[in-house]
Enzyme design. Structure first.
Site, PDB file in Angstrom:
ATOM      1  N   CYS A   8      29.414  36.824  38.101  1.00 57.88           N
ATOM      2  CA  CYS A   8      30.051  35.553  38.431  1.00 57.88           C
ATOM      3  C   CYS A   8      29.142  34.674  39.272  1.00 57.88           C
ATOM      4  CB  CYS A   8      31.357  35.821  39.182  1.00 57.88           C
ATOM      5  SG  CYS A   8      32.444  34.377  39.241  1.00 57.88           S
ATOM      6  N   ASP A 127      40.428  41.660  44.466  1.00 57.23           N
ATOM      7  CA  ASP A 127      39.285  41.185  45.240  1.00 57.23           C
ATOM      8  C   ASP A 127      39.570  41.369  46.721  1.00 57.23           C
ATOM      9  OD1 ASP A 127      37.353  38.037  45.029  1.00 57.23           O
ATOM     10  OD2 ASP A 127      36.849  40.017  45.832  1.00 57.23           O
TER      11      ASP A 127
END
Ligand SMILES: O=C(O)c1ccccc1NCC(=O)[C@H](O)[C@H](O)COP(=O)(O)O
Length: 206
Positions: A8, A127
């Site tokens: 990412c 996360d």
């Protein structure tokens, strides 16, 4: 099953191609302007237009307007949506595109309940939680807090790097892992050697 990998925070074509060359399955583009990994939609469009086939592109948003999400989807032709804010299930479903929902592991989060709430998602990304920082913290959370047998494919994120990803895969057995800071030389600038080392660790763990 082989653990998939999303890298990412892609902002440069060279980093995208290095990630693909190393075997990444998906590339994430951050369209959240306060992020140091923010990429202008026109830059993302140009990068995506030069990618080889069979790589999933992911557009990352944080509580953005539907108009903006649709505008960027139209401009870039990105495959998958990642919602990393406090978006509701109804909000996420309005785009009629596959999406996955990020859940930050705050002290009071009920992961099983979030899984049920976002039953229409293609996956749940877990996360790290840092107050005021929606993502890209570079911090890992306690993986023991992850319930077993979640009903959605689990994408594990938060502070992963070449030193801990094999242990993460062995312990959590996620569908996929997601990394940003752990493969960078600076925020938004990936480090080719770190990408290769990370991917090698994933391969050894599978
Ligand atoms: O990466 C960012 O800067 C970011 C900013 C705001 C919302 C989400 C963001 N990233 C989302 C991701 O999917 C990251 O890969 C994930 O948070 C893990 O980041 P890291 O701990 O640096 O590997």
């Amino acid at each position: 099953m082989r653990t998939r990998v999303k890298i990412c925070g892609i902002t440069r074509l060279e980093d995208a191609l290095a990630a693909i060359e190393a075997g990444a399955d998906a590339l994430g583009f951050v369209f959240y302007p306060p992020s140091p990994r923010y990429v202008d939609p026109a830059v993302a469009e140009a990068i995506i237009a030069q990618l080889p086939p069979f790589v999933t592109t992911v557009a990352l948003f944080v509580d953005d307007s539907p108009e903006q999400v649709n505008a960027i989807l139209g401009q870039t032709g990105i495959d998958l949506l990642q919602f990393h804010g406090d978006e509701s299930p109804a909000y996420c479903q309005q785009f009629n595109r596959p999406y996955f929902k990020a859940v930050r592991m705050s002290p009071d989060i009920d992961v099983i309940a979030e899984c049920k709430r976002f039953a229409s998602a293609r996956g749940l990304l877990l996360d790290a939680y840092r107050p005021g920082v929606p993502g890209g913290t570079g911090e890992a959370f306690n993986w023991d807090r992850i319930p077993s047998d979640l009903e959605l494919p689990l994408i594990l994120a938060g502070g992963l790097d070449q030193n801990n990803v094999a242990k993460a895969i062995s312990q959590v057995k996620p569908y996929a892992v997601d990394v940003s800071g752990g493969v960078e030389m600076a925020k938004g600038r990936k480090d080719c050697s770190k990408i290769i080392s990370f991917m090698n660790e994933v391969a050894c763990a599978n």
